[in-house]
Design a protein around this motif. Structure first.
Motif, PDB file in Angstrom:
ATOM      1  N   TRP A  77       0.841  -1.186   0.000  1.00 21.53           N
ATOM      2  CA  TRP A  77       0.000   0.000   0.000  1.00 21.53           C
ATOM      3  C   TRP A  77       0.880   1.241   0.000  1.00 21.53           C
ATOM      4  CZ3 TRP A  77      -4.430   2.307  -0.827  1.00 21.53           C
ATOM      5  CH2 TRP A  77      -4.683   3.557  -0.256  1.00 21.53           C
ATOM      6  N   ASN A  78       0.649   2.132  -0.943  1.00 26.35           N
ATOM      7  CA  ASN A  78       1.421   3.377  -1.027  1.00 26.35           C
ATOM      8  C   ASN A  78       0.664   4.361  -1.898  1.00 26.35           C
ATOM      9  OD1 ASN A  78       1.978   2.719  -3.784  1.00 26.35           O
ATOM     10  ND2 ASN A  78       3.631   1.385  -3.098  1.00 26.35           N
ATOM     11  N   ARG A  79       1.286   5.490  -2.169  1.00 29.07           N
ATOM     12  CA  ARG A  79       0.605   6.545  -2.919  1.00 29.07           C
ATOM     13  C   ARG A  79       0.244   6.083  -4.333  1.00 29.07           C
ATOM     14  NH1 ARG A  79       3.942   8.987  -6.566  1.00 29.07           N
ATOM     15  NH2 ARG A  79       6.182   8.571  -6.363  1.00 29.07           N
ATOM     16  N   HIS A  80       1.032   5.161  -4.921  1.00 30.16           N
ATOM     17  CA  HIS A  80       0.717   4.693  -6.273  1.00 30.16           C
ATOM     18  C   HIS A  80      -0.633   3.979  -6.298  1.00 30.16           C
ATOM     19  CE1 HIS A  80       4.713   5.782  -7.525  1.00 30.16           C
ATOM     20  NE2 HIS A  80       5.279   4.929  -6.688  1.00 30.16           N
ATOM     21  N   VAL A  81      -0.862   3.129  -5.318  1.00 34.50           N
ATOM     22  CA  VAL A  81      -2.135   2.413  -5.241  1.00 34.50           C
ATOM     23  C   VAL A  81      -3.266   3.390  -4.942  1.00 34.50           C
ATOM     24  CG1 VAL A  81      -3.400   0.590  -4.043  1.00 34.50           C
ATOM     25  CG2 VAL A  81      -0.951   0.310  -4.498  1.00 34.50           C
ATOM     26  N   GLU A  82      -3.027   4.291  -4.011  1.00 30.47           N
ATOM     27  CA  GLU A  82      -4.032   5.286  -3.663  1.00 30.47           C
ATOM     28  C   GLU A  82      -4.417   6.122  -4.881  1.00 30.47           C
ATOM     29  OE1 GLU A  82      -4.798   8.414   0.011  1.00 30.47           O
ATOM     30  OE2 GLU A  82      -2.729   7.958  -0.580  1.00 30.47           O
ATOM     31  N   GLU A  83      -3.421   6.533  -5.672  1.00 34.76           N
ATOM     32  CA  GLU A  83      -3.685   7.352  -6.854  1.00 34.76           C
ATOM     33  C   GLU A  83      -4.416   6.558  -7.929  1.00 34.76           C
ATOM     34  OE1 GLU A  83       0.206   8.691  -7.876  1.00 34.76           O
ATOM     35  OE2 GLU A  83       0.303  10.166  -6.240  1.00 34.76           O
ATOM     36  N   ALA A  84      -4.072   5.273  -8.084  1.00 36.04           N
ATOM     37  CA  ALA A  84      -4.756   4.441  -9.080  1.00 36.04           C
ATOM     38  C   ALA A  84      -6.231   4.275  -8.731  1.00 36.04           C
ATOM     39  CB  ALA A  84      -4.074   3.080  -9.185  1.00 36.04           C
ATOM     40  N   ILE A  85      -6.518   4.078  -7.446  1.00 37.60           N
ATOM     41  CA  ILE A  85      -7.910   3.944  -7.012  1.00 37.60           C
ATOM     42  C   ILE A  85      -8.676   5.236  -7.265  1.00 37.60           C
ATOM     43  CG2 ILE A  85      -9.374   3.691  -4.970  1.00 37.60           C
ATOM     44  CD1 ILE A  85      -7.255   1.706  -3.908  1.00 37.60           C
ATOM     45  N   ALA A  86      -8.062   6.373  -6.931  1.00 38.61           N
ATOM     46  CA  ALA A  86      -8.724   7.658  -7.126  1.00 38.61           C
ATOM     47  C   ALA A  86      -8.962   7.946  -8.605  1.00 38.61           C
ATOM     48  CB  ALA A  86      -7.884   8.765  -6.500  1.00 38.61           C
ATOM     49  N   ARG A  87      -8.027   7.552  -9.435  1.00 39.81           N
ATOM     50  CA  ARG A  87      -8.141   7.862 -10.860  1.00 39.81           C
ATOM     51  C   ARG A  87      -9.132   6.955 -11.578  1.00 39.81           C
ATOM     52  NH1 ARG A  87      -3.220   8.332 -15.327  1.00 39.81           N
ATOM     53  NH2 ARG A  87      -4.582   8.738 -17.116  1.00 39.81           N
ATOM     54  N   HIS A  88      -9.057   5.642 -11.296  1.00 34.06           N
ATOM     55  CA  HIS A  88      -9.837   4.677 -12.070  1.00 34.06           C
ATOM     56  C   HIS A  88     -11.150   4.275 -11.400  1.00 34.06           C
ATOM     57  CE1 HIS A  88      -6.651   4.205 -15.022  1.00 34.06           C
ATOM     58  NE2 HIS A  88      -5.781   4.102 -14.032  1.00 34.06           N
ATOM     59  N   ARG A  89     -11.299   4.517 -10.118  1.00 30.25           N
ATOM     60  CA  ARG A  89     -12.521   4.195  -9.372  1.00 30.25           C
ATOM     61  C   ARG A  89     -12.994   2.762  -9.658  1.00 30.25           C
ATOM     62  NH1 ARG A  89     -14.341   8.678  -6.915  1.00 30.25           N
ATOM     63  NH2 ARG A  89     -13.615  10.699  -7.692  1.00 30.25           N
ATOM     64  N   PRO A  90     -12.151   1.783  -9.389  1.00 27.30           N
ATOM     65  CA  PRO A  90     -12.505   0.399  -9.733  1.00 27.30           C
ATOM     66  C   PRO A  90     -13.627  -0.153  -8.879  1.00 27.30           C
ATOM     67  CG  PRO A  90     -10.489   0.460  -8.436  1.00 27.30           C
ATOM     68  CD  PRO A  90     -10.828   1.882  -8.764  1.00 27.30           C
ATOM     69  N   GLY A  91     -14.433  -1.029  -9.495  1.00 24.89           N
ATOM     70  CA  GLY A  91     -15.447  -1.742  -8.754  1.00 24.89           C
ATOM     71  C   GLY A  91     -14.923  -3.028  -8.153  1.00 24.89           C
ATOM     72  N   VAL A  92     -13.845  -3.567  -8.763  1.00 19.30           N
ATOM     73  CA  VAL A  92     -13.199  -4.793  -8.284  1.00 19.30           C
ATOM     74  C   VAL A  92     -11.696  -4.542  -8.237  1.00 19.30           C
ATOM     75  CG1 VAL A  92     -12.836  -7.259  -8.673  1.00 19.30           C
ATOM     76  CG2 VAL A  92     -15.011  -6.208  -9.349  1.00 19.30           C
ATOM     77  N   ILE A  93     -11.069  -4.918  -7.132  1.00 20.00           N
ATOM     78  CA  ILE A  93      -9.630  -4.700  -6.956  1.00 20.00           C
ATOM     79  C   ILE A  93      -8.984  -6.018  -6.545  1.00 20.00           C
ATOM     80  CG2 ILE A  93      -7.831  -3.413  -5.756  1.00 20.00           C
ATOM     81  CD1 ILE A  93      -9.921  -1.261  -5.135  1.00 20.00           C
ATOM     82  N   VAL A  94      -8.011  -6.475  -7.327  1.00 20.81           N
ATOM     83  CA  VAL A  94      -7.257  -7.684  -6.989  1.00 20.81           C
ATOM     84  C   VAL A  94      -5.959  -7.269  -6.315  1.00 20.81           C
ATOM     85  CG1 VAL A  94      -6.135  -9.763  -7.863  1.00 20.81           C
ATOM     86  CG2 VAL A  94      -8.232  -8.933  -8.948  1.00 20.81           C
TER      87      VAL A  94
END
Length: 300
Positions: free
Chosen positions: A208-225
């Motif tokens: 967990w880091n800023r890269h993951v946080e930024e990816a979630i904010a940008r792509h707004r995924p419904g499913v995360i592996v």
């Protein structure tokens, strides 16, 4: 009796409901040893199959993807030197289905070249004309040297057969671990998007880091592996996600369904499925977390 390696025996009522009719039928087919292959590839069904370790089969938007293939027989390789339980041989478990079924796909995505994500058996078991997506030019060059003729580099705007593949960043361990072990190298994740499906974010080998946080904010995924096996190199904090990281992802994306992968198959992954499940129950997010067994398929 259903083989627990195929996951049906380990599914609780919530997981059965989450699968949906089509994917549940596919999982039950696999469990009794009948062919799945094309049955999982119906255009109207978006599914994710946990193969083993970080190896996933994703049927998404009518396209069949294989992610991070580790295809060797059980015990084919020595354990990773300098890691937890290094005396054990990898992989720790057998493949839950024939290789022929696993590699019957349209494209392969290799998030990085570590041997538990791209092994010798994959290099020989995949046809050389297979479309291979690599994270950067350096990885692509190595894969081409291994004889593959259609190797493409992922970008933030890659498209393949109507599916958008957006490369995301990650960090394979703490700053301290990366400084001490440069071989951990660069890694990536992928955000899949298509009008027929929820956005799917495969985070890859990252903490967990800023890269993951930024990816979630940008792509707004419904499913995360999430690769959540909590892999440990001796003397360092885990180099992929563990319990606390998974919880952090849930807090960042409370409406998303989380899927835990990269568990119980490689010597240095110390977090079990049972322990992660118990943690999620204590922390109150078990209803948002799926932990598929090897061979189990989920509707996405």
């Amino acid at each position: 009796m259903i083989d627990r390696n195929h996951g049906i025996g380990q599914m609780n009522r919530r997981q059965v409901l989450a699968l949906g009719t089509g994917a549940l039928a596919a999982s039950m087919t696999a469990a009794v040893g009948l062919p799945t292959g094309r049955a999982l590839a119906a255009d109207s069904v978006n599914t994710l199959t946990q193969v083993r370790n970080a190896t996933l089969r994703v049927n998404y938007g009518g396209v069949r993807f294989l992610i991070d293939p580790l295809l060797a027989d059980k015990g084919a390789y020595s354990g990773f030197e300098g890691s937890a339980n290094s005396e054990l041989r990898n992989p720790l478990v057998s493949l839950p289905m024939p290789i022929e079924r696993i590699v019957d796909v349209d494209a392969v995505i290799v998030t990085h070249l570590h041997s538990d994500h791209w092994d010798d058996a994959a290099k020989t078991g995949l046809r050389k004309s297979m479309v291979i997506f690599a994270q950067n030019d350096e990885d692509a060059a190595q894969i081409k040297q291994q004889g593959f003729t259609d190797v493409r580099v992922l970008t933030e705007t890659t498209e393949f057969n109507g599916v958008r593949l957006a490369k995301t960043a990650g960090q394979h361990g703490t700053d301290e671990a990366l400084k001490a072990m440069p071989s951990l190298g660069q890694v990536c994740g992928i955000a899949f998007s298509h009008p027929s499906a929820k956005t799917l974010y495969v985070a890859g080998d990252t903490i967990w880091n800023r890269h993951v946080e930024e990816a979630i904010a940008r792509h707004r995924p419904g499913v995360i592996v999430l690769n959540a096996g909590k892999a440990v190199m001796t003397g360092f904090a885990p180099i992929i996600m563990g319990e606390a990281d998974v919880l952090a992802v849930h807090k960042a994306a409370p409406k998303a369904t989380l899927v835990a992968s990269h568990m119980e198959a490689i010597n240095h992954c110390i977090l079990s499925r049972a322990d992660l499940r118990a943690f999620s129950e204590r922390e109150g997010f078990a209803s948002s977390l799926l932990i598929p067994a090897d061979g189990e398929s989920l509707s996405i």
